[in-house]
Design a protein around this motif. Structure first.
Motif, PDB file in Angstrom:
ATOM      1  N   ILE A   6      14.053  10.324  -1.918  1.00 47.84           N
ATOM      2  CA  ILE A   6      12.597  10.395  -1.953  1.00 47.84           C
ATOM      3  C   ILE A   6      12.084   9.494  -0.835  1.00 47.84           C
ATOM      4  CG2 ILE A   6      10.522   9.782  -3.272  1.00 47.84           C
ATOM      5  CD1 ILE A   6      11.889  12.183  -4.460  1.00 47.84           C
ATOM      6  N   VAL A   7      11.117   9.971  -0.077  1.00 42.61           N
ATOM      7  CA  VAL A   7      10.482   9.184   0.974  1.00 42.61           C
ATOM      8  C   VAL A   7       9.147   8.677   0.436  1.00 42.61           C
ATOM      9  CG1 VAL A   7       9.508   9.242   3.302  1.00 42.61           C
ATOM     10  CG2 VAL A   7      11.603  10.522   2.783  1.00 42.61           C
ATOM     11  N   ILE A   8       8.932   7.371   0.543  1.00 45.03           N
ATOM     12  CA  ILE A   8       7.708   6.736   0.058  1.00 45.03           C
ATOM     13  C   ILE A   8       6.979   6.144   1.250  1.00 45.03           C
ATOM     14  CG2 ILE A   8       6.758   4.913  -1.415  1.00 45.03           C
ATOM     15  CD1 ILE A   8       9.353   5.286  -3.143  1.00 45.03           C
ATOM     16  N   HIS A   9       5.731   6.567   1.449  1.00 42.19           N
ATOM     17  CA  HIS A   9       4.935   6.043   2.564  1.00 42.19           C
ATOM     18  C   HIS A   9       4.302   4.716   2.177  1.00 42.19           C
ATOM     19  CE1 HIS A   9       4.889   9.033   5.825  1.00 42.19           C
ATOM     20  NE2 HIS A   9       5.448   9.744   4.872  1.00 42.19           N
ATOM     21  N   VAL A  10       4.339   3.801   3.123  1.00 43.98           N
ATOM     22  CA  VAL A  10       3.861   2.439   2.940  1.00 43.98           C
ATOM     23  C   VAL A  10       2.754   2.196   3.958  1.00 43.98           C
ATOM     24  CG1 VAL A  10       4.562   0.011   3.089  1.00 43.98           C
ATOM     25  CG2 VAL A  10       6.147   1.711   2.145  1.00 43.98           C
TER      26      VAL A  10
ATOM     27  N   TYR B  36       4.113  17.516   1.887  1.00 45.36           N
ATOM     28  CA  TYR B  36       5.172  17.391   2.881  1.00 45.36           C
ATOM     29  C   TYR B  36       6.510  17.600   2.192  1.00 45.36           C
ATOM     30  CZ  TYR B  36       1.851  15.092   6.039  1.00 45.36           C
ATOM     31  OH  TYR B  36       0.788  14.794   6.851  1.00 45.36           O
ATOM     32  N   LEU B  37       7.395  18.333   2.837  1.00 44.82           N
ATOM     33  CA  LEU B  37       8.776  18.481   2.389  1.00 44.82           C
ATOM     34  C   LEU B  37       9.671  18.155   3.567  1.00 44.82           C
ATOM     35  CD1 LEU B  37       8.537  21.901   0.519  1.00 44.82           C
ATOM     36  CD2 LEU B  37       8.546  19.621  -0.498  1.00 44.82           C
ATOM     37  N   ARG B  38      10.665  17.333   3.328  1.00 43.80           N
ATOM     38  CA  ARG B  38      11.644  17.002   4.359  1.00 43.80           C
ATOM     39  C   ARG B  38      12.892  17.820   4.114  1.00 43.80           C
ATOM     40  NH1 ARG B  38      10.925  11.605   6.948  1.00 43.80           N
ATOM     41  NH2 ARG B  38       8.758  11.078   6.532  1.00 43.80           N
ATOM     42  N   LEU B  39      13.496  18.285   5.179  1.00 45.29           N
ATOM     43  CA  LEU B  39      14.664  19.161   5.110  1.00 45.29           C
ATOM     44  C   LEU B  39      15.811  18.473   5.835  1.00 45.29           C
ATOM     45  CD1 LEU B  39      12.636  22.321   6.137  1.00 45.29           C
ATOM     46  CD2 LEU B  39      13.221  21.616   3.806  1.00 45.29           C
ATOM     47  N   TRP B  40      16.831  18.111   5.100  1.00 45.50           N
ATOM     48  CA  TRP B  40      17.952  17.368   5.658  1.00 45.50           C
ATOM     49  C   TRP B  40      19.182  18.252   5.638  1.00 45.50           C
ATOM     50  CZ3 TRP B  40      21.551  13.649   2.821  1.00 45.50           C
ATOM     51  CH2 TRP B  40      22.387  13.001   3.727  1.00 45.50           C
ATOM     52  N   GLN B  41      19.743  18.474   6.797  1.00 43.74           N
ATOM     53  CA  GLN B  41      20.922  19.319   6.925  1.00 43.74           C
ATOM     54  C   GLN B  41      22.147  18.552   6.435  1.00 43.74           C
ATOM     55  OE1 GLN B  41      20.925  21.846  10.354  1.00 43.74           O
ATOM     56  NE2 GLN B  41      23.079  21.367  10.731  1.00 43.74           N
ATOM     57  N   CYS B  42      22.787  19.082   5.394  1.00 40.85           N
ATOM     58  CA  CYS B  42      23.943  18.420   4.780  1.00 40.85           C
ATOM     59  C   CYS B  42      25.158  19.321   4.876  1.00 40.85           C
ATOM     60  CB  CYS B  42      23.677  18.154   3.299  1.00 40.85           C
ATOM     61  SG  CYS B  42      22.304  17.059   2.975  1.00 40.85           S
ATOM     62  N   ASN B  43      26.274  18.749   5.224  1.00 34.77           N
ATOM     63  CA  ASN B  43      27.540  19.466   5.197  1.00 34.77           C
ATOM     64  C   ASN B  43      28.139  19.223   3.820  1.00 34.77           C
ATOM     65  OD1 ASN B  43      30.032  20.578   5.494  1.00 34.77           O
ATOM     66  ND2 ASN B  43      30.716  19.210   7.117  1.00 34.77           N
TER      67      ASN B  43
ATOM     68  N   GLU C   6       0.802  -1.233   0.000  1.00 30.36           N
ATOM     69  CA  GLU C   6       0.000   0.000   0.000  1.00 30.36           C
ATOM     70  C   GLU C   6       0.834   1.282   0.000  1.00 30.36           C
ATOM     71  OE1 GLU C   6      -2.773  -0.381   3.267  1.00 30.36           O
ATOM     72  OE2 GLU C   6      -3.765  -2.096   2.327  1.00 30.36           O
ATOM     73  N   PHE C   7       1.703   1.444  -1.017  1.00 29.07           N
ATOM     74  CA  PHE C   7       2.414   2.713  -1.168  1.00 29.07           C
ATOM     75  C   PHE C   7       1.371   3.811  -1.350  1.00 29.07           C
ATOM     76  CE2 PHE C   7       6.547   0.996  -3.319  1.00 29.07           C
ATOM     77  CZ  PHE C   7       6.691   0.067  -2.323  1.00 29.07           C
ATOM     78  N   HIS C   8       1.546   4.960  -0.656  1.00 24.43           N
ATOM     79  CA  HIS C   8       0.516   5.984  -0.745  1.00 24.43           C
ATOM     80  C   HIS C   8       1.015   7.421  -0.567  1.00 24.43           C
ATOM     81  CE1 HIS C   8       0.667   4.956   3.552  1.00 24.43           C
ATOM     82  NE2 HIS C   8       0.409   6.229   3.742  1.00 24.43           N
ATOM     83  N   GLY C   9       2.249   7.675  -0.719  1.00 28.68           N
ATOM     84  CA  GLY C   9       2.690   9.062  -0.620  1.00 28.68           C
ATOM     85  C   GLY C   9       4.174   9.174  -0.910  1.00 28.68           C
ATOM     86  N   VAL C  10       4.563  10.316  -1.444  1.00 32.37           N
ATOM     87  CA  VAL C  10       5.960  10.591  -1.746  1.00 32.37           C
ATOM     88  C   VAL C  10       6.323  11.924  -1.117  1.00 32.37           C
ATOM     89  CG1 VAL C  10       7.608  11.066  -3.597  1.00 32.37           C
ATOM     90  CG2 VAL C  10       5.879   9.314  -3.914  1.00 32.37           C
ATOM     91  N   GLN C  11       7.487  11.983  -0.471  1.00 28.90           N
ATOM     92  CA  GLN C  11       7.949  13.221   0.153  1.00 28.90           C
ATOM     93  C   GLN C  11       9.368  13.509  -0.304  1.00 28.90           C
ATOM     94  OE1 GLN C  11       7.449  13.117   4.413  1.00 28.90           O
ATOM     95  NE2 GLN C  11       5.382  12.306   4.242  1.00 28.90           N
ATOM     96  N   PRO C  12       9.568  14.583  -1.068  1.00 29.00           N
ATOM     97  CA  PRO C  12      10.931  14.935  -1.453  1.00 29.00           C
ATOM     98  C   PRO C  12      11.737  15.388  -0.244  1.00 29.00           C
ATOM     99  CG  PRO C  12       9.324  16.451  -2.429  1.00 29.00           C
ATOM    100  CD  PRO C  12       8.568  15.456  -1.617  1.00 29.00           C
ATOM    101  N   VAL C  13      13.035  15.114  -0.299  1.00 29.37           N
ATOM    102  CA  VAL C  13      13.957  15.525   0.753  1.00 29.37           C
ATOM    103  C   VAL C  13      14.897  16.561   0.150  1.00 29.37           C
ATOM    104  CG1 VAL C  13      15.726  14.770   2.386  1.00 29.37           C
ATOM    105  CG2 VAL C  13      13.819  13.241   1.814  1.00 29.37           C
ATOM    106  N   LEU C  14      14.922  17.745   0.736  1.00 30.71           N
ATOM    107  CA  LEU C  14      15.764  18.826   0.244  1.00 30.71           C
ATOM    108  C   LEU C  14      17.002  18.970   1.108  1.00 30.71           C
ATOM    109  CD1 LEU C  14      13.001  21.534  -0.314  1.00 30.71           C
ATOM    110  CD2 LEU C  14      13.880  19.870  -1.952  1.00 30.71           C
TER     111      LEU C  14
END
Length: 142
Positions: free
Chosen positions: A89-93, A71-78, A18-26
């Motif tokens: 990409i985050v995929i909800h299951v 939804y947008l995910r924010l990942w702190q990257c050095n 039951e995949f049901h959503g995608v959230q990009p990670v910036l």
């Protein structure tokens, strides 16, 4: 019929789990600052800020009254001296996140993070696809 991975008559895992959503990670330089900017400038809500010091956040807009929330995910990257970030990409299951992980492992998928229960209420694991991008699959904890 064989697929490109050589798996004959493989089940449709997207439907089964039951995949049901995608959230990009910036990738961002400061997760907390970025979350506040999305809130204060673009009108999003801060869903969570995680880490001590904060290094990961999620913002959202919408409440299902007129469609699915964004939804947008924010990942702190050095980025200094680090290899280029390939993307995530985050995929909800909807169900059986551990069963999905097991099915992918059996198919020889490159698992880079095994299933783990996160403090923000999700159980998740991550894989790397052939071009280096990360696909993170997650489901809500019971």
């Amino acid at each position: 019929m064989a697929t490109s991975t050589g798996v004959a008559d493989a089940p449709d895992l997207g439907t089964l789990h039951e995949f049901h959503g995608v959230q990009p990670v910036l990738p961002v330089s400061d997760a907390a600052r970025a979350a506040r900017w999305f809130r204060d400038v673009l009108g999003f809500e801060i869903d969570f800020i995680a880490g001590e010091p904060p290094s990961y956040a999620r913002v959202k807009k919408g409440d299902r009254s007129y469609g699915d929330p964004v939804y947008l995910r924010l990942w702190q990257c050095n980025t200094r001296g680090a290899p280029p970030w390939r993307g995530e990409i985050v995929i909800h299951v909807g169900k059986d996140i551990d069963g999905l992980h097991a099915a992918y492992a059996k198919r020889g998928v490159t698992v880079i993070e095994p299933p783990i229960s996160q403090p923000w209420g999700l159980r998740e694991f991550a894989i790397r696809e052939p071009d280096g991008h990360v696909l993170r699959f997650c489901g809500y904890l019971p």
